[in-house]
Design a protein around this motif. Sequence first.
Motif, PDB file in Angstrom:
ATOM      1  N   ALA A   1     -16.485  27.555 -22.531  1.00  0.00           N
ATOM      2  CA  ALA A   1     -15.467  28.433 -21.967  1.00  0.00           C
ATOM      3  C   ALA A   1     -15.008  27.823 -20.656  1.00  0.00           C
ATOM      4  CB  ALA A   1     -16.013  29.835 -21.721  1.00  0.00           C
ATOM      5  N   ARG A   2     -13.783  28.188 -20.227  1.00  0.00           N
ATOM      6  CA  ARG A   2     -13.298  27.650 -18.962  1.00  0.00           C
ATOM      7  C   ARG A   2     -14.061  28.275 -17.798  1.00  0.00           C
ATOM      8  NH1 ARG A   2      -7.116  28.337 -18.207  1.00  0.00           N
ATOM      9  NH2 ARG A   2      -7.045  28.121 -15.940  1.00  0.00           N
ATOM     10  N   PHE A   3     -14.335  29.559 -17.909  1.00  0.00           N
ATOM     11  CA  PHE A   3     -15.116  30.273 -16.907  1.00  0.00           C
ATOM     12  C   PHE A   3     -15.960  31.302 -17.613  1.00  0.00           C
ATOM     13  CE2 PHE A   3     -11.228  29.258 -14.595  1.00  0.00           C
ATOM     14  CZ  PHE A   3     -11.755  28.691 -13.458  1.00  0.00           C
ATOM     15  N   TRP A   4     -17.030  31.719 -16.969  1.00  0.00           N
ATOM     16  CA  TRP A   4     -17.704  32.930 -17.431  1.00  0.00           C
ATOM     17  C   TRP A   4     -18.136  33.742 -16.233  1.00  0.00           C
ATOM     18  CZ3 TRP A   4     -22.545  33.073 -15.478  1.00  0.00           C
ATOM     19  CH2 TRP A   4     -23.276  31.876 -15.351  1.00  0.00           C
ATOM     20  N   THR A   5     -18.311  35.030 -16.452  1.00  0.00           N
ATOM     21  CA  THR A   5     -18.858  35.901 -15.417  1.00  0.00           C
ATOM     22  C   THR A   5     -19.979  36.715 -16.050  1.00  0.00           C
ATOM     23  OG1 THR A   5     -17.402  37.780 -15.871  1.00  0.00           O
ATOM     24  CG2 THR A   5     -16.592  36.157 -14.315  1.00  0.00           C
TER      25      THR A   5
ATOM     26  N   SER B   1     -19.455  31.481 -13.191  1.00  0.00           N
ATOM     27  CA  SER B   1     -19.950  30.148 -13.542  1.00  0.00           C
ATOM     28  C   SER B   1     -19.843  29.185 -12.368  1.00  0.00           C
ATOM     29  CB  SER B   1     -19.178  29.612 -14.745  1.00  0.00           C
ATOM     30  OG  SER B   1     -17.797  29.788 -14.568  1.00  0.00           O
ATOM     31  N   GLN B   2     -18.975  29.506 -11.417  1.00  0.00           N
ATOM     32  CA  GLN B   2     -18.782  28.618 -10.287  1.00  0.00           C
ATOM     33  C   GLN B   2     -19.836  28.832  -9.191  1.00  0.00           C
ATOM     34  OE1 GLN B   2     -14.580  28.484 -10.216  1.00  0.00           O
ATOM     35  NE2 GLN B   2     -14.525  27.486  -8.236  1.00  0.00           N
TER      36      GLN B   2
ATOM     37  N   LEU C   1     -21.719  39.536 -20.322  1.00  0.00           N
ATOM     38  CA  LEU C   1     -21.324  38.149 -20.136  1.00  0.00           C
ATOM     39  C   LEU C   1     -19.914  37.998 -20.697  1.00  0.00           C
ATOM     40  CD1 LEU C   1     -22.259  35.219 -19.344  1.00  0.00           C
ATOM     41  CD2 LEU C   1     -22.861  34.930 -21.740  1.00  0.00           C
ATOM     42  N   ARG C   2     -18.966  37.654 -19.821  1.00  0.00           N
ATOM     43  CA  ARG C   2     -17.583  37.518 -20.276  1.00  0.00           C
ATOM     44  C   ARG C   2     -17.187  36.048 -20.249  1.00  0.00           C
ATOM     45  NH1 ARG C   2     -17.282  42.278 -17.033  1.00  0.00           N
ATOM     46  NH2 ARG C   2     -16.645  44.099 -18.252  1.00  0.00           N
ATOM     47  N   LEU C   3     -16.692  35.572 -21.368  1.00  0.00           N
ATOM     48  CA  LEU C   3     -16.240  34.188 -21.484  1.00  0.00           C
ATOM     49  C   LEU C   3     -14.723  34.206 -21.453  1.00  0.00           C
ATOM     50  CD1 LEU C   3     -18.461  33.399 -24.575  1.00  0.00           C
ATOM     51  CD2 LEU C   3     -19.051  32.894 -22.213  1.00  0.00           C
ATOM     52  N   TYR C   4     -14.140  33.389 -20.570  1.00  0.00           N
ATOM     53  CA  TYR C   4     -12.679  33.364 -20.459  1.00  0.00           C
ATOM     54  C   TYR C   4     -12.132  32.043 -20.968  1.00  0.00           C
ATOM     55  CZ  TYR C   4     -13.093  37.613 -17.779  1.00  0.00           C
ATOM     56  OH  TYR C   4     -13.363  38.892 -17.408  1.00  0.00           O
ATOM     57  N   ASP C   5     -11.002  32.136 -21.673  1.00  0.00           N
ATOM     58  CA  ASP C   5     -10.354  30.974 -22.273  1.00  0.00           C
ATOM     59  C   ASP C   5     -11.378  30.199 -23.102  1.00  0.00           C
ATOM     60  OD1 ASP C   5      -8.367  29.304 -22.949  1.00  0.00           O
ATOM     61  OD2 ASP C   5      -7.868  28.642 -20.919  1.00  0.00           O
ATOM     62  N   THR C   6     -11.820  30.815 -24.161  1.00  0.00           N
ATOM     63  CA  THR C   6     -12.931  30.270 -24.946  1.00  0.00           C
ATOM     64  C   THR C   6     -12.574  30.220 -26.430  1.00  0.00           C
ATOM     65  OG1 THR C   6     -15.206  30.706 -25.628  1.00  0.00           O
ATOM     66  CG2 THR C   6     -13.888  32.623 -25.066  1.00  0.00           C
TER      67      THR C   6
END
Lengths: 180, 192
Positions: free
Chosen positions: B101-105, B127-128, B164-169
């Motif tokens: 994924a591009r990001f996750w939270t 994720s950052q 857990l949220r996956l963005y642009d995945t």
Amino acid sequence: MIRVALWLLGALLLAGIVHLATVLVLPRMASQDAYARVSAIAPVNAVVPVPSPTPEKAIMPFMDPAFEVSICRYDLSRGPLKFSVPIGQTYTSVSFYTRSDVAYYAINDRAAGRRVIELDLMTAAQRADLPENEEITAADRLIVTSPTITGLIVIRALAAEPGFVPAARGVLAAAQCRPQ
Amino acid sequence: MRLLFGMVLALVVAAAIGLSGTWLALTQGTAYGGVTIGAWTGWPKNGTPGIDPYARAIVARTGELPIGSGDGVAFYARTDDAGQPLDGRCNVLLSGVTPQARFWTLTLYDPEGRLVANSAQRQGFTSQEIIRNADGSFDINVGPRARPGNWLPTGGVEKYLLVLRLYDTPVGMATRTGREAPMPAITKRACS
């Protein structure tokens, strides 16, 4: 005995109907759904910032605290809407929800492939009324068809660390949704 | 007389079973069509117009907005890998890697979907922000007391859930197994 069994069978069938009917009707009857909650803070056809969720207060449950959010509560009864948001350094997405909170379209900054996400929002009837000239059907004009006359546009910008909050707010502050 | 009695009884039984069935389905039950990987379950279809009627009713009742499928997908964990409910008075170790994924939270909520107050003012990680091991995996300590490394405070609440949220995945409706989408393991440690 058979009589009682028949009555019970009838009751169970009826119970199934009651169950299905209430499940189907509930989304129409709900008075505290997301659209109703947003309506309390958002005027029609304008982008307003949504306060970030805190343990004490949040406009909706299960909001992602890593995002800054703005919402445009739209009403297409007077005509189509123009929506635009510039793309910054941060992940930005635009999601469209119907009046009954069904997500019917979502686009993110990378999928847009440009420096700005720009689109026209209209109902199916308004789209059918569009004059068919070439400028309008040009490929660079993105048209989103709303299944309902009213609904929500949710613009979300990621602030991956607390220091990025101002940048995310800046992206959202430049978002516009207005009648054509 | 018997006919009337039977009708009234049938109607009462029908209303009682039908309504309690609806209530149970919306409060206890979980909607159909979920993707379960380890302790995590996600409903990618809820972010599309194909959302099923039960999920629609649940969304209308709670007042949340499901994440759109072009945006990302959310996975919920209410238990650890052994099936024990997550208890904020215990230490839980979240370890492993996340799907592409591009990001996750990762966010901690109480069962009603509210953030949980704590002295560290931390409700989750992105994720950052996370401190990773040399091989790219990570360990997050979820518990009531401060720990070195990645510490996600529970505020000592009795029940909580992790999202857990996956963005642009690429993870979505077609995902079926943990091999396509490796989710972090949730292991219970000591309770205080």
